[in-house]
Design a protein around this motif. Structure first.
Motif, PDB file in Angstrom:
ATOM      1  N   ILE A 103      -3.585 -10.931 -13.072  1.00  0.00           N
ATOM      2  CA  ILE A 103      -3.179 -11.287 -14.439  1.00  0.00           C
ATOM      3  C   ILE A 103      -2.455 -10.105 -15.082  1.00  0.00           C
ATOM      4  CG2 ILE A 103      -4.020 -12.017 -16.714  1.00  0.00           C
ATOM      5  CD1 ILE A 103      -6.434 -13.301 -15.198  1.00  0.00           C
ATOM      6  N   LYS A 118       6.996 -18.254 -16.108  1.00  0.00           N
ATOM      7  CA  LYS A 118       5.827 -18.448 -15.239  1.00  0.00           C
ATOM      8  C   LYS A 118       6.115 -17.751 -13.903  1.00  0.00           C
ATOM      9  CE  LYS A 118       2.778 -21.338 -17.276  1.00  0.00           C
ATOM     10  NZ  LYS A 118       3.335 -21.222 -18.639  1.00  0.00           N
ATOM     11  N   LEU A 119       5.033 -17.425 -13.188  1.00  0.00           N
ATOM     12  CA  LEU A 119       5.158 -16.732 -11.907  1.00  0.00           C
ATOM     13  C   LEU A 119       4.241 -17.371 -10.873  1.00  0.00           C
ATOM     14  CD1 LEU A 119       4.692 -14.419 -14.381  1.00  0.00           C
ATOM     15  CD2 LEU A 119       5.429 -12.914 -12.545  1.00  0.00           C
ATOM     16  N   ARG A 120       4.612 -17.191  -9.626  1.00  0.00           N
ATOM     17  CA  ARG A 120       3.690 -17.508  -8.538  1.00  0.00           C
ATOM     18  C   ARG A 120       3.739 -16.370  -7.537  1.00  0.00           C
ATOM     19  NH1 ARG A 120       1.208 -22.586  -6.930  1.00  0.00           N
ATOM     20  NH2 ARG A 120      -0.388 -21.964  -5.478  1.00  0.00           N
ATOM     21  N   PHE A 121       2.589 -15.780  -7.280  1.00  0.00           N
ATOM     22  CA  PHE A 121       2.521 -14.695  -6.309  1.00  0.00           C
ATOM     23  C   PHE A 121       2.388 -15.254  -4.900  1.00  0.00           C
ATOM     24  CE2 PHE A 121       0.576 -11.775  -9.729  1.00  0.00           C
ATOM     25  CZ  PHE A 121       1.807 -11.198  -9.987  1.00  0.00           C
ATOM     26  N   ASN A 293       1.974 -26.764 -10.387  1.00  0.00           N
ATOM     27  CA  ASN A 293       0.602 -26.755 -10.900  1.00  0.00           C
ATOM     28  C   ASN A 293      -0.240 -27.811 -10.181  1.00  0.00           C
ATOM     29  OD1 ASN A 293      -1.771 -26.906 -12.309  1.00  0.00           O
ATOM     30  ND2 ASN A 293      -0.825 -26.878 -14.336  1.00  0.00           N
ATOM     31  N   ASN A 295      -3.187 -28.686 -10.684  1.00  0.00           N
ATOM     32  CA  ASN A 295      -4.228 -29.300 -11.503  1.00  0.00           C
ATOM     33  C   ASN A 295      -3.697 -30.370 -12.451  1.00  0.00           C
ATOM     34  OD1 ASN A 295      -5.705 -27.280 -10.276  1.00  0.00           O
ATOM     35  ND2 ASN A 295      -5.371 -25.864 -11.971  1.00  0.00           N
ATOM     36  N   GLY A 308       1.293 -19.069  -2.850  1.00  0.00           N
ATOM     37  CA  GLY A 308       0.018 -18.810  -2.323  1.00  0.00           C
ATOM     38  C   GLY A 308      -0.016 -18.445  -0.837  1.00  0.00           C
ATOM     39  N   SER A 312      -2.260 -13.905  -1.127  1.00  0.00           N
ATOM     40  CA  SER A 312      -1.570 -13.885  -2.411  1.00  0.00           C
ATOM     41  C   SER A 312      -2.477 -13.310  -3.488  1.00  0.00           C
ATOM     42  CB  SER A 312      -1.099 -15.288  -2.795  1.00  0.00           C
ATOM     43  OG  SER A 312      -2.180 -16.176  -2.895  1.00  0.00           O
TER      44      SER A 312
ATOM     45  N   LEU B  20     -10.070 -14.708 -19.656  1.00  0.00           N
ATOM     46  CA  LEU B  20      -9.018 -14.272 -18.728  1.00  0.00           C
ATOM     47  C   LEU B  20      -8.342 -15.459 -18.061  1.00  0.00           C
ATOM     48  CD1 LEU B  20     -10.325 -11.022 -16.989  1.00  0.00           C
ATOM     49  CD2 LEU B  20      -8.332 -11.289 -18.478  1.00  0.00           C
ATOM     50  N   TYR B  21      -9.112 -16.493 -17.767  1.00  0.00           N
ATOM     51  CA  TYR B  21      -8.480 -17.658 -17.153  1.00  0.00           C
ATOM     52  C   TYR B  21      -7.518 -18.334 -18.135  1.00  0.00           C
ATOM     53  CZ  TYR B  21      -7.410 -21.882 -14.728  1.00  0.00           C
ATOM     54  OH  TYR B  21      -6.709 -22.901 -14.128  1.00  0.00           O
ATOM     55  N   LYS B  23      -5.865 -16.803 -20.306  1.00  0.00           N
ATOM     56  CA  LYS B  23      -4.702 -15.911 -20.255  1.00  0.00           C
ATOM     57  C   LYS B  23      -3.894 -16.155 -18.983  1.00  0.00           C
ATOM     58  CE  LYS B  23      -3.702 -11.029 -20.984  1.00  0.00           C
ATOM     59  NZ  LYS B  23      -4.266  -9.673 -21.065  1.00  0.00           N
ATOM     60  N   SER B  24      -4.590 -16.319 -17.886  1.00  0.00           N
ATOM     61  CA  SER B  24      -3.941 -16.542 -16.591  1.00  0.00           C
ATOM     62  C   SER B  24      -3.042 -17.782 -16.634  1.00  0.00           C
ATOM     63  CB  SER B  24      -5.015 -16.688 -15.505  1.00  0.00           C
ATOM     64  OG  SER B  24      -4.452 -16.592 -14.212  1.00  0.00           O
ATOM     65  N   LEU B  25      -3.487 -18.786 -17.405  1.00  0.00           N
ATOM     66  CA  LEU B  25      -2.691 -20.024 -17.543  1.00  0.00           C
ATOM     67  C   LEU B  25      -1.339 -19.763 -18.193  1.00  0.00           C
ATOM     68  CD1 LEU B  25      -5.430 -22.563 -18.705  1.00  0.00           C
ATOM     69  CD2 LEU B  25      -4.036 -22.735 -16.620  1.00  0.00           C
ATOM     70  N   LYS B  26      -1.261 -18.687 -18.982  1.00  0.00           N
ATOM     71  CA  LYS B  26       0.026 -18.366 -19.621  1.00  0.00           C
ATOM     72  C   LYS B  26       1.038 -17.844 -18.608  1.00  0.00           C
ATOM     73  CE  LYS B  26      -1.359 -15.600 -22.992  1.00  0.00           C
ATOM     74  NZ  LYS B  26      -1.135 -14.752 -24.174  1.00  0.00           N
ATOM     75  N   PHE B  27       0.544 -17.301 -17.506  1.00  0.00           N
ATOM     76  CA  PHE B  27       1.453 -16.684 -16.534  1.00  0.00           C
ATOM     77  C   PHE B  27       1.652 -17.545 -15.289  1.00  0.00           C
ATOM     78  CE2 PHE B  27      -0.731 -13.092 -18.680  1.00  0.00           C
ATOM     79  CZ  PHE B  27       0.363 -12.675 -19.420  1.00  0.00           C
ATOM     80  N   PHE B  28       0.560 -18.160 -14.833  1.00  0.00           N
ATOM     81  CA  PHE B  28       0.609 -18.877 -13.557  1.00  0.00           C
ATOM     82  C   PHE B  28       0.418 -20.382 -13.777  1.00  0.00           C
ATOM     83  CE2 PHE B  28      -1.479 -14.724 -12.571  1.00  0.00           C
ATOM     84  CZ  PHE B  28      -0.476 -14.172 -11.786  1.00  0.00           C
ATOM     85  N   PRO B  29       1.253 -21.217 -13.171  1.00  0.00           N
ATOM     86  CA  PRO B  29       0.979 -22.658 -13.248  1.00  0.00           C
ATOM     87  C   PRO B  29      -0.419 -22.944 -12.703  1.00  0.00           C
ATOM     88  CG  PRO B  29       3.153 -22.248 -12.271  1.00  0.00           C
ATOM     89  CD  PRO B  29       2.472 -20.913 -12.384  1.00  0.00           C
ATOM     90  N   GLY B  30      -1.240 -23.552 -13.513  1.00  0.00           N
ATOM     91  CA  GLY B  30      -2.623 -23.818 -13.106  1.00  0.00           C
ATOM     92  C   GLY B  30      -3.507 -22.585 -13.136  1.00  0.00           C
ATOM     93  N   GLY B  31      -2.933 -21.446 -13.517  1.00  0.00           N
ATOM     94  CA  GLY B  31      -3.732 -20.220 -13.657  1.00  0.00           C
ATOM     95  C   GLY B  31      -4.070 -19.548 -12.347  1.00  0.00           C
ATOM     96  N   ILE B  32      -3.479 -20.009 -11.234  1.00  0.00           N
ATOM     97  CA  ILE B  32      -3.867 -19.509  -9.911  1.00  0.00           C
ATOM     98  C   ILE B  32      -2.635 -19.090  -9.087  1.00  0.00           C
ATOM     99  CG2 ILE B  32      -6.113 -20.589  -9.487  1.00  0.00           C
ATOM    100  CD1 ILE B  32      -2.849 -22.307  -8.646  1.00  0.00           C
ATOM    101  N   SER B  33      -2.885 -18.375  -7.998  1.00  0.00           N
ATOM    102  CA  SER B  33      -1.815 -18.020  -7.068  1.00  0.00           C
ATOM    103  C   SER B  33      -2.056 -18.643  -5.689  1.00  0.00           C
ATOM    104  CB  SER B  33      -1.720 -16.499  -6.918  1.00  0.00           C
ATOM    105  OG  SER B  33      -1.154 -15.932  -8.075  1.00  0.00           O
ATOM    106  N   HIS B  34      -2.927 -19.609  -5.652  1.00  0.00           N
ATOM    107  CA  HIS B  34      -3.182 -20.379  -4.423  1.00  0.00           C
ATOM    108  C   HIS B  34      -3.837 -21.678  -4.879  1.00  0.00           C
ATOM    109  CE1 HIS B  34      -4.397 -21.704  -0.534  1.00  0.00           C
ATOM    110  NE2 HIS B  34      -4.151 -20.567   0.065  1.00  0.00           N
TER     111      HIS B  34
END
Lengths: 444, 444
Positions: A103, A118-121, A293, A295, A308, A312, B20-21, B23-34
């Motif tokens: 994050i 938005k980003l994806r690692f 996304n 979800n 992912g 990742s 934090l999650y 917050k994570s949603l603001k950066f990552f689609p779905g808040g995740i990188s996998h």
């Protein structure tokens, strides 16, 4: 001194490397784990790297301008990064979960490059560009991808086409599935490019382009080329993808897109963003990234499924990326003015030395990147990958090999060089003097 | 106690993670990188991991059975690995060249798995399987790839098909280019599989299969299933690829191929081979891997061009892999007998607890891997990915969420668990007692 003498000298100084390379051939096809890492007679074998130096197994120390595929803007193992890493490796290298470091890194990148809505690692550049193309196809429901002749976006099947000369022949066996959906256009020739794009615009999902052709030879864009491609994209609802894996945080801390006043729909990052550890990132417009996304939707076929992957957002890469960007941010002026000034000095002085010695050479580059091109009767300018391919590449390889073997200065033969924050004017002057000596010795 | 109570409890204990999650949603689609790292109501956010434990940002400590996507056979940051890493990160993280560590790791792998006649290091499993398929297409000059329904080989475009239920619907937007060249066959149903393969055998390049269906639910092969696929491959000159990214060094230090007496033409490694750092490896027969040798041919279209990549053979991954395999080799008996005995104990005792409580459950697994499946009227056995998909996945998610929220035991909800060398019988007994308590509390 002849090239044969140089080879003899190299072999004398790299006996242990030679033995290890012979051993390497028993395990790896060609003895390498990346096609471009081989050079004749055999690549030396590295045992450690710090600052601006690579040290081989025979204890030769090379001033490094390859710098980890141009990723190491702060040099090898800069202290602020390595200290943080030596703590992190005791605290987990692979959480496999959402974590606070990812994050933080995303927040840092978004602050510096606000077009990363938005980003994806992911874990590699090859993955990032593959996912960018997938997102573009998802967003447009179209299939054709336009790329630049000589453009390099990694080894993924979606973009491995028109990379090496002769560009019209496909990039080898096993690849013939995807390629009919790739349309290749010539860099810096806007009229021809737009004409080719126009022919396929109904089926065109995206245009992907490096702001600077990196792997193809360090070629900068003409005045309106990138803007022209972008304009065509916007007009025709085509996704404009800027591959900033090399240029992001290299040409500017805000990305080449800022420098060239571009507005990409998607852009990819890698290399510097991971601070020397594996990374690839897809960034861009919220509406496009949000297609990934998992979800949002109940139907899997309405999602664009991208990685992912196991690694990742792993905390080691996140730490190295964070510490690197933190240093760049806190020392923005001093870092970029240093490496860019050294870059300009290198390009100018190298050109001067070649000119003064009547060597028919064109130096290309921008910021802290540069490359040498030996011209000939057919190639008088360096505007695209074809010019680079038809220039005297053999002479370039000899020049780089002479730098390696006689002067302990490392460029991956024929590839562009990158100046890091660890390099100084003394290093550049050594490069300049070595170049002068090579020209005078009539090796080339 | 109800699932609502558990959620309330989880939210109370993971307030900082929740923030934090968000917050994570603001950066990552779905808040995740996998995609699979999300679970409801939100995944906790990890700040550190050592041994068998994950620690979240609210300082909850979880006993971890997810173990970095099952990669961490020695646990998080085992001392011998982390000590070597903390030295290596000061000595270079990315040489970008041939190096002695990569030769050592290849030699170690080849000694343990002699069917790795040649190897190519990439950076992720997704890359490794993509390159394996490319090599198979190159070797056979054919296009169709057969995979298992529910088989998971990463997010690359070549193999992202029939992964999630309903399997016959494609895996989402942007992927519709390659998929017509993928033929999916049902795991553990040899007759149907051979019939389907037979229909396309003239165009069939390869069959790729995990020895154990991992991501699809930890399903072991029936007696002759893998041998049957292999026999069909050999008879018809089709490349037989075993994806050992999960099983390699997990089921046996010599690979699942040795355990199941298989002779794959190609196999892929990842996860454990990188000791917790990013890796993917294509291994196999010299004649096939040699198609990727960039130095053999003058014509680029006679080579099979595979990565590699910027981070391939990087010294950090090489060090972690070497130290991990070194430990496994030196402590082979003690490590594998420990984790396999704990695995057998877990499977047997879990099954007993569910049986005693009249919970209609089937435990699957082998070695140190296991998963729980809640049966229903439609699903009485677990033989393939369809059985897993049609079993009561909601109950499984509840069970795993109860373990997480109430007992601080982490499985990625619905995914199989992996026992590491750090786990002990005390941990397993805690898992067993927690399971008993969950059943008795009527949450499921």
């Amino acid at each position: 001194m002849s090239i044969n003498n140089l080879e003899r000298n190299y072999k004398k100084n790299t006996k242990h490397s030679n033995l290890l390379y012979q051993k390497s051939l028993k395990f790896f096809p060609g003895g390498i784990s990346h096609n471009i890492r081989f050079f004749t007679p055999y690549p030396f074998c590295v045992k450690e790297a710090t600052g601006k130096y690579l040290v081989d197994v025979d204890s030769n120390t090379y001033t490094d301008y390859w710098m980890g595929h141009w990723a190491l803007i702060l040099g090898h193992s800069p202290q602020n990064v390595s200290l943080a890493l030596s703590k992190q490796v005791k605290n987990g290298t692979l959480y496999g979960t959402v974590n606070s470091l990812s994050i933080e890194l995303a927040e840092t990148i978004q602050r510096l490059m606000p077009k990363a809505e938005k980003l994806r690692f992911a874990t590699t550049g090859s993955e990032a560009t593959m996912y960018a193309v997938r997102l573009a196809r998802a967003a447009t429901r179209k299939k054709i991808v336009a790329k630049i002749i000589g453009g390099w976006h990694g080894f993924n099947s979606s973009l491995l086409e028109s990379v090496n000369y002769p560009f019209e022949i496909n990039e080898g066996l096993g690849l013939d599935v995807d390629n009919k959906y790739i349309k290749s256009i010539p860099f810096n020739d806007l009229d021809t490019s737009l004409q080719l794009l126009n022919n396929v615009k109904e089926e065109l999902a995206c245009i992907i382009v490096e702001p600077i052709l990196g792997g193809a030879g360090c070629i900068t864009p003409n005045n309106d080329y990138l803007q022209g491609l972008q304009e065509f994209s916007k007009k025709n609802n085509i996704i404009f993808i800027l591959d900033e894996i090399v240029t992001g945080f290299r040409l500017s801390i805000h990305g080449a897109y800022k420098m060239f006043k571009l507005d990409p729909d998607l852009f990819t990052l890698g290399k510097i963003a991971g601070g020397g550890l594996p990374i690839g990132i897809v960034c861009g417009k919220n509406e496009i990234l949000s297609l990934s996304n998992p979800n949002d939707k109940t139907n899997k076929n309405l999602i664009c499924s991208i990685g992912g992957g196991t690694f990742s957002a792993n905390p080691v890469t996140m730490t190295a990326g964070l510490k690197t960007l933190e240093f760049l941010q806190n020392n923005k002026k001093i870092v970029y003015s240093k490496i860019n000034e050294l870059g300009a000095y290198t390009r100018k002085e190298l050109q001067k030395i070649f000119d003064e010695n009547n060597a028919d050479v064109k130096i290309t580059g921008i910021g802290s990147l540069f490359n040498v091109h030996f011209l000939n009767n057919n190639v008088r300018e360096i505007n695209n990958a074809t010019d680079v391919a038809l220039a005297d590449k053999e002479k370039l390889r000899k020049y780089h090999f002479a730098l390696i073997s006689k002067h302990k200065i490392f460029f991956l033969p024929s590839k562009m060089g990158a100046i890091s924050y660890q390099h100084s004017k003394v290093d550049i002057d050594k490069l300049l003097n070595s170049t002068r000596s090579i020209i005078e010795s009539k090796i080339l």
